[in-house]
Design a protein around this motif. Structure first.
Motif, mmCIF file in Angstrom:
data_model
loop_
_atom_site.group_PDB
_atom_site.id
_atom_site.type_symbol
_atom_site.label_atom_id
_atom_site.label_comp_id
_atom_site.label_asym_id
_atom_site.label_seq_id
_atom_site.Cartn_x
_atom_site.Cartn_y
_atom_site.Cartn_z
ATOM 1 N N LEU A 64 0.904 -1.173 0.147
ATOM 2 C CA LEU A 64 0.105 -0.162 -0.044
ATOM 3 C C LEU A 64 0.694 1.164 -0.042
ATOM 4 C CD1 LEU A 64 -2.402 -0.768 3.085
ATOM 5 C CD2 LEU A 64 -2.904 -1.624 0.503
ATOM 6 N N ASP A 65 0.397 2.272 -0.609
ATOM 7 C CA ASP A 65 1.156 3.726 -0.363
ATOM 8 C C ASP A 65 -0.065 4.429 0.402
ATOM 9 O OD1 ASP A 65 3.243 3.168 -1.908
ATOM 10 O OD2 ASP A 65 2.729 4.087 -3.738
ATOM 11 N N THR A 66 0.431 5.042 1.596
ATOM 12 C CA THR A 66 -0.828 5.575 2.489
ATOM 13 C C THR A 66 -0.260 6.939 2.874
ATOM 14 O OG1 THR A 66 -2.314 5.261 4.226
ATOM 15 C CG2 THR A 66 0.178 4.249 4.399
ATOM 16 N N ARG A 67 -1.157 7.743 3.031
ATOM 17 C CA ARG A 67 -1.059 9.069 3.728
ATOM 18 C C ARG A 67 -1.290 9.002 5.219
ATOM 19 N NH1 ARG A 67 -0.814 10.305 -1.619
ATOM 20 N NH2 ARG A 67 0.503 12.174 -2.134
ATOM 21 N N LEU A 68 -1.909 7.858 5.771
ATOM 22 C CA LEU A 68 -2.344 7.931 7.064
ATOM 23 C C LEU A 68 -0.877 7.641 7.974
ATOM 24 C CD1 LEU A 68 -5.207 5.017 6.985
ATOM 25 C CD2 LEU A 68 -5.362 7.490 7.213
ATOM 26 N N GLU A 69 -0.991 8.181 9.052
ATOM 27 C CA GLU A 69 0.053 7.695 10.296
ATOM 28 C C GLU A 69 0.042 6.421 10.350
ATOM 29 O OE1 GLU A 69 2.439 9.700 10.882
ATOM 30 O OE2 GLU A 69 1.418 11.648 10.276
ATOM 31 N N ALA A 70 1.100 5.664 10.974
ATOM 32 C CA ALA A 70 0.959 4.329 11.205
ATOM 33 C C ALA A 70 -0.169 3.790 12.103
ATOM 34 C CB ALA A 70 2.328 3.884 11.879
ATOM 35 N N HIS A 71 -0.304 4.505 13.233
ATOM 36 C CA HIS A 71 -1.272 4.215 14.262
ATOM 37 C C HIS A 71 -2.779 4.499 13.625
ATOM 38 C CE1 HIS A 71 2.113 4.361 16.966
ATOM 39 N NE2 HIS A 71 1.407 3.202 17.803
ATOM 40 N N ALA A 72 -2.935 5.333 12.832
ATOM 41 C CA ALA A 72 -4.059 5.460 12.032
ATOM 42 C C ALA A 72 -4.515 4.242 11.186
ATOM 43 C CB ALA A 72 -4.235 6.711 11.473
ATOM 44 N N LEU A 73 -3.413 3.906 10.462
ATOM 45 C CA LEU A 73 -3.249 2.875 9.507
ATOM 46 C C LEU A 73 -3.875 1.461 10.489
ATOM 47 C CD1 LEU A 73 -3.231 1.258 6.656
ATOM 48 C CD2 LEU A 73 -0.886 1.426 7.054
ATOM 49 N N LEU A 74 -3.184 1.158 11.375
ATOM 50 C CA LEU A 74 -3.571 0.205 12.326
ATOM 51 C C LEU A 74 -4.902 0.349 12.880
ATOM 52 C CD1 LEU A 74 -2.638 -2.243 14.050
ATOM 53 C CD2 LEU A 74 -1.861 -0.617 15.823
#
Length: 163
Positions: A64-74
């Protein structure tokens, strides 16, 4: 965060039609906010890790390419697990869906809720081999190269599933 972070998600299921669970989750990952699913590996059948008597697992890895912070992705990954009726009764027990944040860019994260790189990433063929399929020249944040890790983690009974 303005620039997307390349991350890798491990998927696994051994309950409730595991193949369908993983295939559906791969589609759902593409719908996460501020995130693009770049690609995913083939599906693999693996022996269970953990308590005896479990059915085999179906595993895959998604990029994935994400603009979410790591904890938000979690948080998003755990919400998907709940959609699949994931119940956490015992460590490494059977599950409808397991989504693990394996790598988040070149970052190392060690918080109460999240460890990245995933603590068992380098020991599990059902993660390393699908990861190598989609990122064969990947290096971990500590500089270890994926091909070297594969040398120490043979495929064993892991099988790529037919399409």
């Amino acid at each position: 965060m303005t620039e997307a972070i390349r991350c890798y998600i491990g998927l696994g299921s051994n309950l409730g039609d595991p193949r369908a669970q993983v295939e559906r989750a791969l589609q759902e990952l593409a719908g996460l906010p501020r995130t693009v699913r770049v690609c995913h590996s083939s599906l693999y059948r693996s022996d269970p890790v953990g308590p005896p008597g479990q059915p085999d697992y179906v595993n895959a890895v998604a990029c994935l390419d994400t603009r979410l912070e790591a904890h938000a992705l979690l948080d998003e990954l755990q919400a998907l697990e709940r959609l699949h009726q994931r119940v956490r009764l015992e460590r490494w027990g059977p599950r409808t869906l397991d989504l693990d944040l394996l790598l988040y860019g070149d970052q190392s994260i060690d918080s109460e809720r999240l460890q990245v790189p995933h603590p068992y990433l380098t020991e599990r063929g059902f993660v390393l081999w699908p990861l190598a399929e989609i990122a064969p020249r990947l290096q971990l944040p500590d500089g270890r190269a994926l091909p070297k890790l594969l040398e120490r983690c043979p495929m064993g009974t892991l099988e790529r599933m037919p399409v």
